[in-house]
Write a protein that holds these residues in place. Sequence first.
Motif, PDB file in Angstrom:
ATOM      1  N   SER A   1       1.136  -7.249  -5.514  1.00  0.00           N
ATOM      2  CA  SER A   1       0.561  -7.775  -4.289  1.00  0.00           C
ATOM      3  C   SER A   1       0.495  -9.296  -4.366  1.00  0.00           C
ATOM      4  O   SER A   1       0.467  -9.864  -5.456  1.00  0.00           O
ATOM      5  CB  SER A   1      -0.841  -7.188  -4.155  1.00  0.00           C
TER       6      SER A   1
ATOM      7  N   GLY B   1       3.206  -6.115  -0.478  1.00  0.00           N
ATOM      8  CA  GLY B   1       3.066  -7.211  -1.431  1.00  0.00           C
ATOM      9  C   GLY B   1       3.318  -8.602  -0.887  1.00  0.00           C
ATOM     10  O   GLY B   1       3.161  -9.579  -1.622  1.00  0.00           O
TER      11      GLY B   1
ATOM     12  N   TYR C   1      -8.586  -6.810   1.932  1.00  0.00           N
ATOM     13  CA  TYR C   1      -9.262  -6.542   0.654  1.00  0.00           C
ATOM     14  C   TYR C   1     -10.609  -7.257   0.593  1.00  0.00           C
ATOM     15  O   TYR C   1     -11.003  -7.784  -0.444  1.00  0.00           O
ATOM     16  CB  TYR C   1      -8.365  -6.947  -0.523  1.00  0.00           C
TER      17      TYR C   1
ATOM     18  N   ASP D   1       0.563   3.482   5.593  1.00  0.00           N
ATOM     19  CA  ASP D   1       0.638   3.885   4.193  1.00  0.00           C
ATOM     20  C   ASP D   1      -0.787   4.183   3.756  1.00  0.00           C
ATOM     21  O   ASP D   1      -1.644   3.299   3.783  1.00  0.00           O
ATOM     22  CB  ASP D   1       1.238   2.731   3.369  1.00  0.00           C
TER      23      ASP D   1
ATOM     24  N   HIS E   1       6.615  -0.272  -5.362  1.00  0.00           N
ATOM     25  CA  HIS E   1       5.681  -1.315  -4.920  1.00  0.00           C
ATOM     26  C   HIS E   1       5.373  -2.096  -6.180  1.00  0.00           C
ATOM     27  O   HIS E   1       4.757  -1.569  -7.104  1.00  0.00           O
ATOM     28  CB  HIS E   1       4.404  -0.714  -4.320  1.00  0.00           C
TER      29      HIS E   1
ATOM     30  N   ARG F   1     -13.484 -10.502  -4.195  1.00  0.00           N
ATOM     31  CA  ARG F   1     -12.245 -11.084  -4.720  1.00  0.00           C
ATOM     32  C   ARG F   1     -12.473 -12.285  -5.645  1.00  0.00           C
ATOM     33  O   ARG F   1     -11.840 -12.375  -6.691  1.00  0.00           O
ATOM     34  CB  ARG F   1     -11.285 -11.443  -3.583  1.00  0.00           C
TER      35      ARG F   1
ATOM     36  N   GLY G   1       0.209  -4.874   3.721  1.00  0.00           N
ATOM     37  CA  GLY G   1      -1.226  -4.787   4.030  1.00  0.00           C
ATOM     38  C   GLY G   1      -1.771  -6.182   4.286  1.00  0.00           C
ATOM     39  O   GLY G   1      -2.030  -6.591   5.413  1.00  0.00           O
ATOM     40  N   ARG G   2      -1.865  -6.939   3.197  1.00  0.00           N
ATOM     41  CA  ARG G   2      -2.455  -8.278   3.255  1.00  0.00           C
ATOM     42  C   ARG G   2      -1.807  -9.169   4.321  1.00  0.00           C
ATOM     43  O   ARG G   2      -2.497  -9.872   5.042  1.00  0.00           O
ATOM     44  CB  ARG G   2      -2.299  -8.936   1.882  1.00  0.00           C
TER      45      ARG G   2
ATOM     46  N   LYS H   1      -5.304   0.461   3.052  1.00  0.00           N
ATOM     47  CA  LYS H   1      -6.317   0.006   2.089  1.00  0.00           C
ATOM     48  C   LYS H   1      -6.718  -1.447   2.300  1.00  0.00           C
ATOM     49  O   LYS H   1      -7.808  -1.845   1.946  1.00  0.00           O
ATOM     50  CB  LYS H   1      -5.817   0.211   0.653  1.00  0.00           C
TER      51      LYS H   1
ATOM     52  N   TYR I   1     -11.063 -11.290  -9.244  1.00  0.00           N
ATOM     53  CA  TYR I   1      -9.739 -11.838  -9.583  1.00  0.00           C
ATOM     54  C   TYR I   1      -9.750 -13.349  -9.731  1.00  0.00           C
ATOM     55  O   TYR I   1      -8.679 -13.963  -9.731  1.00  0.00           O
ATOM     56  CB  TYR I   1      -8.721 -11.533  -8.477  1.00  0.00           C
TER      57      TYR I   1
ATOM     58  N   GLU J   1       5.579  -1.484   3.438  1.00  0.00           N
ATOM     59  CA  GLU J   1       4.144  -1.167   3.438  1.00  0.00           C
ATOM     60  C   GLU J   1       3.272  -2.416   3.329  1.00  0.00           C
ATOM     61  O   GLU J   1       2.490  -2.556   2.388  1.00  0.00           O
ATOM     62  CB  GLU J   1       3.824  -0.239   2.255  1.00  0.00           C
TER      63      GLU J   1
HETATM   64  N1  LLP Z   1       1.831  -0.110  -1.028  1.00  0.00           N
HETATM   65  C1  LLP Z   1       1.225   0.271  -2.164  1.00  0.00           C
HETATM   66  C2  LLP Z   1       1.712   1.476  -2.850  1.00  0.00           C
HETATM   67  C3  LLP Z   1       0.161  -0.472  -2.686  1.00  0.00           C
HETATM   68  O1  LLP Z   1      -0.423  -0.090  -3.817  1.00  0.00           O
HETATM   69  C4  LLP Z   1      -0.282  -1.630  -2.003  1.00  0.00           C
HETATM   70  C5  LLP Z   1      -1.400  -2.429  -2.500  1.00  0.00           C
HETATM   71  C6  LLP Z   1       0.367  -1.971  -0.796  1.00  0.00           C
HETATM   72  C7  LLP Z   1       1.420  -1.202  -0.346  1.00  0.00           C
HETATM   73  C8  LLP Z   1      -0.043  -3.164   0.010  1.00  0.00           C
HETATM   74  O2  LLP Z   1       0.094  -4.362  -0.677  1.00  0.00           O
HETATM   75  P1  LLP Z   1      -0.122  -5.747   0.105  1.00  0.00           P
HETATM   76  O3  LLP Z   1       0.973  -5.861   1.121  1.00  0.00           O
HETATM   77  O4  LLP Z   1      -1.455  -5.706   0.756  1.00  0.00           O
HETATM   78  O5  LLP Z   1      -0.051  -6.759  -0.963  1.00  0.00           O
HETATM   79  N2  LLP Z   1      -7.409  -5.811  -3.965  1.00  0.00           N
HETATM   80  C9  LLP Z   1      -6.324  -6.706  -4.316  1.00  0.00           C
HETATM   81  C10 LLP Z   1      -4.999  -6.183  -3.822  1.00  0.00           C
HETATM   82  C11 LLP Z   1      -4.668  -4.787  -4.294  1.00  0.00           C
HETATM   83  C12 LLP Z   1      -3.376  -4.240  -3.767  1.00  0.00           C
HETATM   84  C13 LLP Z   1      -3.202  -2.794  -4.116  1.00  0.00           C
HETATM   85  N3  LLP Z   1      -2.007  -2.179  -3.589  1.00  0.00           N
HETATM   86  C14 LLP Z   1      -6.646  -8.091  -3.785  1.00  0.00           C
HETATM   87  O6  LLP Z   1      -7.717  -8.286  -3.224  1.00  0.00           O
HETATM   88  O7  LLP Z   1      -5.871  -9.020  -3.950  1.00  0.00           O
END
Ligand code: LLP
Length: 415
Positions: free
Chosen positions: A202, A239, A371, A79, A199, A313, A276-277, A60, A317, A274
């Motif tokens: 983030s 996260g 994102y 993921d 999770h 963003r 992402g960012r 995502k 946010y 998992e």
């Molecule tokens: N795993 C799950 C189940 C999640 O829901 C998410 C993000 C991740 C992994 C990845 O998280 P990361 O490593 O990217 O933080 N649009 C928002 C962020 C939404 C995150 C949603 N879930 C932003 O622009 O800050």
Amino acid sequence: MKPFHRQSGSLMSDQVRCSDLAEEFGTPLYVYNRRAIEQAWQEFATALQDSSHLICYAVKANSNLAILDTLARLGSGFDIVSLGELKRVLAAGGKPEKIVFSGVGKNTREMAAALEAGIRCFNVESVSELERLAEVASAHGVTAPVSLRINPDVDAQTHPYISTGLKENKFGINMGDALQAYRRAQELSSIDVQGIDCHIGSQLTTLEPYADAVALLVGMIDTLSAEGIHLSHIDVGGGQGIRYSADDESLDVQAWARCVQSAIGERDLQILVEPGRYIVGQAGILMTRVEYLKSNEDRHFAVVDAAMNDLIRPALYSAWQEIEEVETLEREARVYDVVGPICESADFLGKQRTLSIAENDLLCVRSSGAYAFVMSSNYNTRPRAAEVMVEGEKFFLVRSREETEALFAQEFLLP
Ligand code: LLP
């Protein structure tokens, strides 16, 4: 070397001058750096090298096929949260046995497609979903590999919209209901109970929320084990936070890994993560051209050709992302609100930024790999931006700019 650096006043990505990319492909334009993506992924691989692990990139964050391709070639897992993401990963060469499927609302079609593809695991978020998955698997004559997502009720200390591990959030199964849910899963013959996951949010920049959440999960694993339910993996979610401004700290991935590993101790569990960012966030910028400069008694505005539909963003946010000149030129420095052409006051990329710019100059918004494009829309019937991947002295168009006519090609006039 950083993915974007300056050379004689010009913003460069590796050996490529960013302003040349804007000339060739137009603006707004997303530019990604392949090496930065690979390096961020390797940080996780190195930090977890002493443990059995699987890095499942959270699609995502940025689902461009070229990015998925880059990661698939490193051996990454993924993921996913939708059928669309499943199809993208497979189209990019991702291995089904390295895919985990997250999300509170997987529908029957998505479950069937993922079972057919042979994914690694479903991260199930409720008992109702578990029952549905059992039915779908049974109808297909297969067993579904399952992890239950636990809501550990820990405060991730991040923006409320991206915090997911509190009781008030819709995510996961409450800790108090988890044992019952596992017992039920164990009863279902088409469900193969494999793991536990969480999770909590983030853009986390401290380790405590992880330490708390993983400790709770590990406690649950021991309780289950005493009941004869043995799990083979623990998925700690994503996260990991990055540095958007000079005041931010990014999460230390090595320290994060040690924290997770020490909570797990000697237990025989594969670690899934998992991110992402962290993988793509710093690897991308959004380039935009200044259309007009205007002022009133109060403020100076730089009206640029990128808008909230390209990067939501800041509007959604109140996110702060660095904005800077792409070429350093002799201009008067002023404090600007950098705004887009959309008819909403929320349409800004940044407020009160000191910039030395004239009309027609290029700006870039940093940390736009995650994102950013994925959350873009066609609001105001604006075609979505093109995307380019830089690699050394080479660059590749990885998504062409949308054609305006294509935006309404699926609509119909009335008879
Ligand atoms: N795993 C799950 C189940 C999640 O829901 C998410 C993000 C991740 C992994 C990845 O998280 P990361 O490593 O990217 O933080 N649009 C928002 C962020 C939404 C995150 C949603 N879930 C932003 O622009 O800050």
